[in-house]
Design an enzyme around this catalytic site. Structure first.
Site, PDB file in Angstrom:
ATOM      1  N   TYR A 209      17.809  -1.309 111.944  1.00  0.00           N
ATOM      2  CA  TYR A 209      17.712  -2.502 112.507  1.00  0.00           C
ATOM      3  C   TYR A 209      18.322  -3.536 111.861  1.00  0.00           C
ATOM      4  O   TYR A 209      18.839  -3.297 110.477  1.00  0.00           O
ATOM      5  CB  TYR A 209      16.229  -2.820 112.726  1.00  0.00           C
ATOM      6  CG  TYR A 209      15.492  -3.235 111.387  1.00  0.00           C
ATOM      7  CD1 TYR A 209      15.319  -4.452 110.949  1.00  0.00           C
ATOM      8  CD2 TYR A 209      15.019  -2.247 110.452  1.00  0.00           C
ATOM      9  CE1 TYR A 209      14.787  -4.802 109.806  1.00  0.00           C
ATOM     10  CE2 TYR A 209      14.406  -2.301 109.357  1.00  0.00           C
ATOM     11  CZ  TYR A 209      14.351  -3.676 108.927  1.00  0.00           C
ATOM     12  OH  TYR A 209      13.682  -3.940 107.748  1.00  0.00           O
ATOM     13  N   CYS A 210      18.524  -4.692 112.491  1.00  0.00           N
ATOM     14  CA  CYS A 210      19.052  -5.961 111.880  1.00  0.00           C
ATOM     15  C   CYS A 210      18.306  -7.235 112.496  1.00  0.00           C
ATOM     16  O   CYS A 210      17.452  -7.071 112.686  1.00  0.00           O
ATOM     17  CB  CYS A 210      20.603  -5.954 112.179  1.00  0.00           C
ATOM     18  SG  CYS A 210      20.702  -6.099 114.049  1.00  0.00           S
ATOM     19  N   LYS A 211      18.956  -8.159 112.511  1.00  0.00           N
ATOM     20  CA  LYS A 211      18.274  -9.603 113.003  1.00  0.00           C
ATOM     21  C   LYS A 211      17.950  -9.404 114.264  1.00  0.00           C
ATOM     22  O   LYS A 211      16.920  -9.817 114.537  1.00  0.00           O
ATOM     23  CB  LYS A 211      19.185 -10.626 112.602  1.00  0.00           C
ATOM     24  CG  LYS A 211      18.322 -12.025 112.648  1.00  0.00           C
ATOM     25  CD  LYS A 211      19.272 -13.202 112.443  1.00  0.00           C
ATOM     26  CE  LYS A 211      18.859 -14.620 112.824  1.00  0.00           C
ATOM     27  NZ  LYS A 211      17.456 -14.770 112.654  1.00  0.00           N
TER      28      LYS A 211
END
Length: 126
Positions: free
Chosen positions: A78-80
């Site tokens: 995941y990221c932002k």
């Protein structure tokens, strides 16, 4: 010329994104949860149990860590908001990892629903 948006959309077409409704189950089933944001983003708060590997170092960290070298590992990234995670998932697929998922909406979507966020505590200097 392709834009960053074009690259992200192409990456999302190649990857398995899990919805927030299914994210908890995907994380429980995963061998490794990877936060591909930058170090300062991770330090400000991250999903409980996540390890930090910035997207720019992903190939190097995974190649250099025997504990992360098995291509059968179940990985969730995941990221932002989901773009960097989609690009990272494509990279992982290209490296031969067979079970890679990303979380739709990323950290921002996770946190906005009130799901748990781990925040490191800083030492007291009193």
């Amino acid at each position: 010329m392709k834009t960053a948006h074009d690259l992200v959309m192409a990456a999302k077409a190649r990857t398995q994104e899990v919805s927030l409704d299914n994210a908890d189950e995907a994380i429980r089933d995963a061998d490794v949860l990877i936060d591909v944001r930058e170090a300062d983003e991770f330090a400000a708060g991250h999903l409980p149990g996540a390890i930090h590997i910035s997207r720019g170092l992903l190939e190097f960290k995974l190649s250099g860590d025997p504990g992360l070298s098995s291509r059968d590992l179940k990985l969730v990234v995941y990221c932002k908001t989901g773009g960097r995670a989609a690009l990272a998932a494509c990279t992982l697929h290209d490296m031969g990892y067979l079970h890679v998922k990303s979380i739709a909406g990323g950290f921002d979507a996770w946190a906005s629903t009130g799901k748990p966020v781990a925040k490191p505590s800083l030492p007291s200097f009193d």
